[in-house]
Motif scaffolding. Structure first.
Motif, PDB file in Angstrom:
ATOM      1  N   VAL A   1      -9.854  -6.006   1.472  1.00  0.00           N
ATOM      2  CA  VAL A   1      -9.515  -6.393  -0.245  1.00  0.00           C
ATOM      3  C   VAL A   1      -8.448  -8.232   0.343  1.00  0.00           C
TER       4      VAL A   1
ATOM      5  N   THR B   1      -0.453  -6.812   1.588  1.00  0.00           N
ATOM      6  CA  THR B   1      -0.390  -5.450   3.142  1.00  0.00           C
ATOM      7  C   THR B   1      -1.852  -4.943   2.544  1.00  0.00           C
TER       8      THR B   1
ATOM      9  N   PHE C   1      -7.425   5.105   9.642  1.00  0.00           N
ATOM     10  CA  PHE C   1      -6.597   5.238   8.781  1.00  0.00           C
ATOM     11  C   PHE C   1      -5.841   6.234   9.302  1.00  0.00           C
TER      12      PHE C   1
ATOM     13  N   LEU D   1      -3.134  -7.377   7.463  1.00  0.00           N
ATOM     14  CA  LEU D   1      -4.316  -6.183   7.353  1.00  0.00           C
ATOM     15  C   LEU D   1      -4.691  -5.172   8.115  1.00  0.00           C
TER      16      LEU D   1
ATOM     17  N   ARG E   1      -9.758   9.926  -0.916  1.00  0.00           N
ATOM     18  CA  ARG E   1     -11.139   9.673  -0.139  1.00  0.00           C
ATOM     19  C   ARG E   1     -10.364   9.470   1.441  1.00  0.00           C
ATOM     20  N   ARG E   2      -9.624   9.492   2.212  1.00  0.00           N
ATOM     21  CA  ARG E   2      -9.496   8.926   3.029  1.00  0.00           C
ATOM     22  C   ARG E   2      -9.814  10.572   3.869  1.00  0.00           C
TER      23      ARG E   2
ATOM     24  N   GLU F   1     -11.196   0.914  11.200  1.00  0.00           N
ATOM     25  CA  GLU F   1     -10.129   1.143  11.234  1.00  0.00           C
ATOM     26  C   GLU F   1     -10.265   2.844  10.548  1.00  0.00           C
TER      27      GLU F   1
ATOM     28  N   CYS G   1      -0.995   0.803   9.836  1.00  0.00           N
ATOM     29  CA  CYS G   1      -1.650   0.187  10.449  1.00  0.00           C
ATOM     30  C   CYS G   1      -1.830  -0.273  12.584  1.00  0.00           C
TER      31      CYS G   1
ATOM     32  N   SER H   1      -4.329  -7.873  -9.457  1.00  0.00           N
ATOM     33  CA  SER H   1      -4.253  -8.714  -8.399  1.00  0.00           C
ATOM     34  C   SER H   1      -4.861 -10.181  -9.268  1.00  0.00           C
TER      35      SER H   1
ATOM     36  N   PRO I   1       0.140  -1.011   0.335  1.00  0.00           N
ATOM     37  CA  PRO I   1      -0.124  -0.208   0.120  1.00  0.00           C
ATOM     38  C   PRO I   1       0.961   0.950  -0.128  1.00  0.00           C
ATOM     39  N   TRP I   2       0.244   2.681   0.163  1.00  0.00           N
ATOM     40  CA  TRP I   2       0.879   3.508  -0.236  1.00  0.00           C
ATOM     41  C   TRP I   2       1.576   4.262   1.199  1.00  0.00           C
ATOM     42  N   ASN I   3       1.001   3.902   2.258  1.00  0.00           N
ATOM     43  CA  ASN I   3       1.595   4.572   3.723  1.00  0.00           C
ATOM     44  C   ASN I   3       2.674   4.757   3.814  1.00  0.00           C
TER      45      ASN I   3
ATOM     46  N   SER J   1      -6.280  -3.631   3.309  1.00  0.00           N
ATOM     47  CA  SER J   1      -7.192  -3.089   4.536  1.00  0.00           C
ATOM     48  C   SER J   1      -8.061  -5.231   4.196  1.00  0.00           C
TER      49      SER J   1
ATOM     50  N   PRO K   1      -5.785  -1.937  -9.163  1.00  0.00           N
ATOM     51  CA  PRO K   1      -5.204  -3.225  -8.264  1.00  0.00           C
ATOM     52  C   PRO K   1      -5.866  -4.736  -8.845  1.00  0.00           C
ATOM     53  N   SER K   2      -7.449  -4.745  -8.748  1.00  0.00           N
ATOM     54  CA  SER K   2      -8.138  -5.790  -8.950  1.00  0.00           C
ATOM     55  C   SER K   2      -7.893  -6.526 -10.283  1.00  0.00           C
TER      56      SER K   2
HETATM   57  P1  NAD Z   1      -7.456  -0.146  -0.584  1.00  0.00           P
HETATM   58  O1  NAD Z   1      -8.369  -1.481   0.388  1.00  0.00           O
HETATM   59  O2  NAD Z   1      -9.071  -0.368  -1.790  1.00  0.00           O
HETATM   60  O3  NAD Z   1      -6.200  -0.488  -0.600  1.00  0.00           O
HETATM   61  C1  NAD Z   1      -5.121  -0.378   0.392  1.00  0.00           C
HETATM   62  C2  NAD Z   1      -3.955  -1.602  -0.592  1.00  0.00           C
HETATM   63  O4  NAD Z   1      -4.228  -2.401  -1.622  1.00  0.00           O
HETATM   64  C3  NAD Z   1      -3.794  -0.212  -2.019  1.00  0.00           C
HETATM   65  O5  NAD Z   1      -2.206   0.167  -2.443  1.00  0.00           O
HETATM   66  C4  NAD Z   1      -4.520  -0.761  -3.126  1.00  0.00           C
HETATM   67  O6  NAD Z   1      -3.730  -0.886  -3.956  1.00  0.00           O
HETATM   68  C5  NAD Z   1      -4.453  -2.626  -2.781  1.00  0.00           C
HETATM   69  N1  NAD Z   1      -5.873  -2.840  -3.289  1.00  0.00           N
HETATM   70  C6  NAD Z   1      -7.038  -2.479  -3.328  1.00  0.00           C
HETATM   71  N2  NAD Z   1      -7.226  -3.269  -3.906  1.00  0.00           N
HETATM   72  C7  NAD Z   1      -7.168  -4.591  -4.715  1.00  0.00           C
HETATM   73  C8  NAD Z   1      -7.018  -5.771  -5.403  1.00  0.00           C
HETATM   74  N3  NAD Z   1      -7.757  -6.182  -5.372  1.00  0.00           N
HETATM   75  N4  NAD Z   1      -5.366  -6.575  -5.319  1.00  0.00           N
HETATM   76  C9  NAD Z   1      -4.748  -6.090  -4.803  1.00  0.00           C
HETATM   77  N5  NAD Z   1      -4.656  -5.120  -4.741  1.00  0.00           N
HETATM   78  C10 NAD Z   1      -5.150  -4.055  -3.785  1.00  0.00           C
HETATM   79  O7  NAD Z   1      -7.980   0.713   0.792  1.00  0.00           O
HETATM   80  P2  NAD Z   1      -7.543   2.093   0.904  1.00  0.00           P
HETATM   81  O8  NAD Z   1      -8.668   3.496   1.111  1.00  0.00           O
HETATM   82  O9  NAD Z   1      -6.309   2.722  -0.759  1.00  0.00           O
HETATM   83  O10 NAD Z   1      -6.487   2.519   2.308  1.00  0.00           O
HETATM   84  C11 NAD Z   1      -7.614   2.451   3.226  1.00  0.00           C
HETATM   85  C12 NAD Z   1      -7.840   1.218   4.237  1.00  0.00           C
HETATM   86  O11 NAD Z   1      -6.511   0.380   3.163  1.00  0.00           O
HETATM   87  C13 NAD Z   1      -7.497   1.122   5.812  1.00  0.00           C
HETATM   88  O12 NAD Z   1      -8.877   1.193   6.008  1.00  0.00           O
HETATM   89  C14 NAD Z   1      -6.545   0.201   6.261  1.00  0.00           C
HETATM   90  O13 NAD Z   1      -7.575  -0.602   7.335  1.00  0.00           O
HETATM   91  C15 NAD Z   1      -5.779  -0.266   4.781  1.00  0.00           C
HETATM   92  N6  NAD Z   1      -4.896  -0.141   4.587  1.00  0.00           N
HETATM   93  C16 NAD Z   1      -3.719  -0.907   5.765  1.00  0.00           C
HETATM   94  C17 NAD Z   1      -2.473  -0.736   5.776  1.00  0.00           C
HETATM   95  C18 NAD Z   1      -1.413  -1.611   6.330  1.00  0.00           C
HETATM   96  O14 NAD Z   1      -0.615  -1.269   6.384  1.00  0.00           O
HETATM   97  N7  NAD Z   1      -2.690  -2.689   6.825  1.00  0.00           N
HETATM   98  C19 NAD Z   1      -1.672   0.153   4.655  1.00  0.00           C
HETATM   99  C20 NAD Z   1      -3.267   0.809   3.585  1.00  0.00           C
HETATM  100  C21 NAD Z   1      -3.992   0.408   3.902  1.00  0.00           C
END
Ligand code: NAD
Length: 482
Positions: free
Chosen positions: A236, A231, A387, A255, A334-335, A385, A288, A216, A154-156, A233, A212-213
């Motif tokens: 996902v 890593t 976030f 997650l 969106r956050r 969460e 997270c 993956s 992810p981007w964090n 949500s 992303p979807s």
């Molecule tokens: P999100 O779940 O849409 O995206 C999180 C990450 O997953 C992004 O990098 C996105 O590109 C990727 N992603 C999304 N759908 C995917 C798919 N089908 N296949 C593969 N990758 C996919 O959520 P968001 O709005 O970008 O982030 C917010 C939520 O994400 C938060 O509520 C938090 O729970 C979670 N998050 C968790 C972590 C962590 O370190 N655990 C990090 C970033 C985000």
């Protein structure tokens, strides 16, 4: 259109960087001012297939290198990463938003994480087991690399999270197709470039971005991919787990969390407040294991709330490249919308706003450091969460009650407590349902220590010795005498 210090963007597919791909392109935005930094090419099916096949070729040769060769090459890559850290940190801040000093720490800590895994790969011991059958010379248990890996980050933490996955996978002898977040691709590109410049055979490491979807489902469904690491949500993570189950592929999901903090009656109040505010608003709460639910003993609740809110209000918000900034923007628009929705819903249910609670009045995706008291059980903030830069606070009377509140969550990633009593610390470390517990300390993510969650927060670990094992398979070998 090009921002100084920010590179042109490319994907690394089948041994070369490509600047155009069949999935089109999308802009990467600077969250501090909403300007476009660069256009990112997006992989379609053609590039994804090429990346997976490349990883298969890369694995065939990389798995045969010795652990020492891999270690030597990886150390060259981390030397480059440290040398380039100041420039990479600027790129990280431009695309992600965090203060430059935090970005720099992230880059150098990432080098340490990778180094630990490369060192650990030299100690990837098997074992011999005494045979029970006559004629058997030896019985050996070996650990071998699991195969080409699809890694989704992810981007964090645009450097740290790719580093955790690449460090372990490459050290274990696996090849990788990395999909970093489309919001923050340039930091991951810089990491890949360090490995390539250090001499990594180009097929061993592919980098793709896309929808992303689609990425993956394509990669997880591809025969070449044997292991998936994600890593992000819970929603996902669950979906990717289902895709992995269909192909019987190894899977490590890291997650979300909803970390509780228990502040006991004997806690050092000044220390607890200072540490809590720093930990809560680091990376604008986009972590997270960020502390979220503060449960404070009734005798300290008023003083803790007041001091916490005052310190949060005093934090300086601004662009991460500004040296005075203590908290940057959220990484995407969106956050900000999600923060406002969570706060408004809690207030509508009768919660009280102690500080913050709205978008900051300035350009960019800034949300005020926020503390909300008495959040009722029925509203979203109690279980979702955030976030982002939101914490909740409530009182408790007995330790039993505090432990029950802390454990009343579907998440189990990080959990924290402040106490001066050793027996309380012991009890909390025994009874808290979480993968990682920090007592009088928020630093629960160290390169030498495994990092992972319980319950909906995932399973398996990254970093530490366990992080490397996650990229290996066991093989038992029996050698008899003819
Ligand atoms: P999100 O779940 O849409 O995206 C999180 C990450 O997953 C992004 O990098 C996105 O590109 C990727 N992603 C999304 N759908 C995917 C798919 N089908 N296949 C593969 N990758 C996919 O959520 P968001 O709005 O970008 O982030 C917010 C939520 O994400 C938060 O509520 C938090 O729970 C979670 N998050 C968790 C972590 C962590 O370190 N655990 C990090 C970033 C985000």
């Amino acid at each position: 259109m090009h921002t100084p210090d920010y590179p042109s963007l490319a994907l690394h597919v089948a041994g070369r960087w490509i600047t155009q791909a069949s999935g089109g392109q999308r802009p990467v935005i600077n969250p501090a001012d909403e300007s476009v930094l660069a256009e990112l090419p997006l992989a379609g099916a053609a590039e994804l297939a090429a990346a997976a096949e490349s990883a298969q070729r890369g694995f065939a040769s990389w798995r045969r290198t010795s652990a020492l060769e891999r270690f030597t090459l990886i150390r060259r890559a981390t030397d480059l990463l440290r040398e380039r850290a100041p420039a990479i940190a600027r790129v990280l801040t431009l695309e992600q938003g965090k203060p430059l000093a935090e970005a720099l720490r992230e880059v150098t800590l990432s080098a340490d994480i990778i180094d630990f895994q490369a060192e650990e790969a030299k100690r990837l011991y098997g074992r011999t087991v005494p045979p029970r059958v006559p004629g058997l010379l030896s019985q050996t248990v070996l650990r071998q690399p699991v195969g080409p890996v699809a890694a989704f980050t992810p981007w964090n933490f645009p450097m740290n999270l790719p580093a955790r996955k690449l460090g372990s996978a490459l050290a274990a002898g696996c090849s990788v197709v990395l999909k970093p977040a489309e919001e923050t691709p340039a930091t991951a590109m810089a990491l890949v470039q360090c490995f390539l410049d250090a001499g990594l055979p180009p097929d061993v490491l592919n980098l793709v971005c896309g929808e992303p979807s689609e990425v993956s489902s394509f990669l997880i469904g591809h025969d070449a991919i044997r292991k998936v690491s994600f890593t992000g949500s819970v929603a996902v993570g669950r979906h990717l787990g289902e895709l992995c189950a269909r192909g019987v592929k190894r899977y490590t999901p890291e997650l979300g969390g909803h970390a509780p903090v228990i502040v006991c009656a004997d806690a050092d109040l000044d220390f607890a407040v200072k540490a809590s505010v720093t930990a809560k608003y680091r990376n604008a709460g986009q972590i997270c294991a960020s502390p979220i639910r503060f449960y404070v003993h009734a005798s300290l609740l008023a003083a803790f709330s007041e001091r916490f809110a005052a310190a949060a209000r005093a934090l300086r918000l601004g662009p991460g490249l500004d040296a005075a900034t203590q908290m940057g923007p959220l990484t995407h628009a969106r956050r900000v919308v999600e923060m406002q929705t969570l706060v408004d819903d809690a207030l509508d249910h009768g919660a009280r706003r102690l500080c913050g609670g709205q978008r900051a009045e300035r350009p960019g995706w800034f949300f005020e450091p926020t503390l909300i008291a008495d959040v009722p059980a029925g509203c979203r903030l109690a279980t979702t969460e955030p976030f982002g830069p939101i914490a909740t606070i409530a009182g408790f009377d007995t330790l039993d009650e505090a432990i029950a509140l802390a454990n009343d969550s579907c998440y189990g990633l990080g959990a924290y407590a402040f106490t001066a009593h050793l027996h309380t610390a012991h009890r909390l470390s025994e009874e808290i349902e979480a993968g990682m517990v920090g007592i009088n300390h928020f630093g629960i993510s160290q390169p030498e220590m495994p990092f992972g969650g319980w319950k909906d927060s995932g399973h398996g670990q990254e970093m530490g010795a366990e992080g490397l094992l996650a990229y290996t398979d066991l093989k038992t070998v029996y050698v008899g005498t003819p």
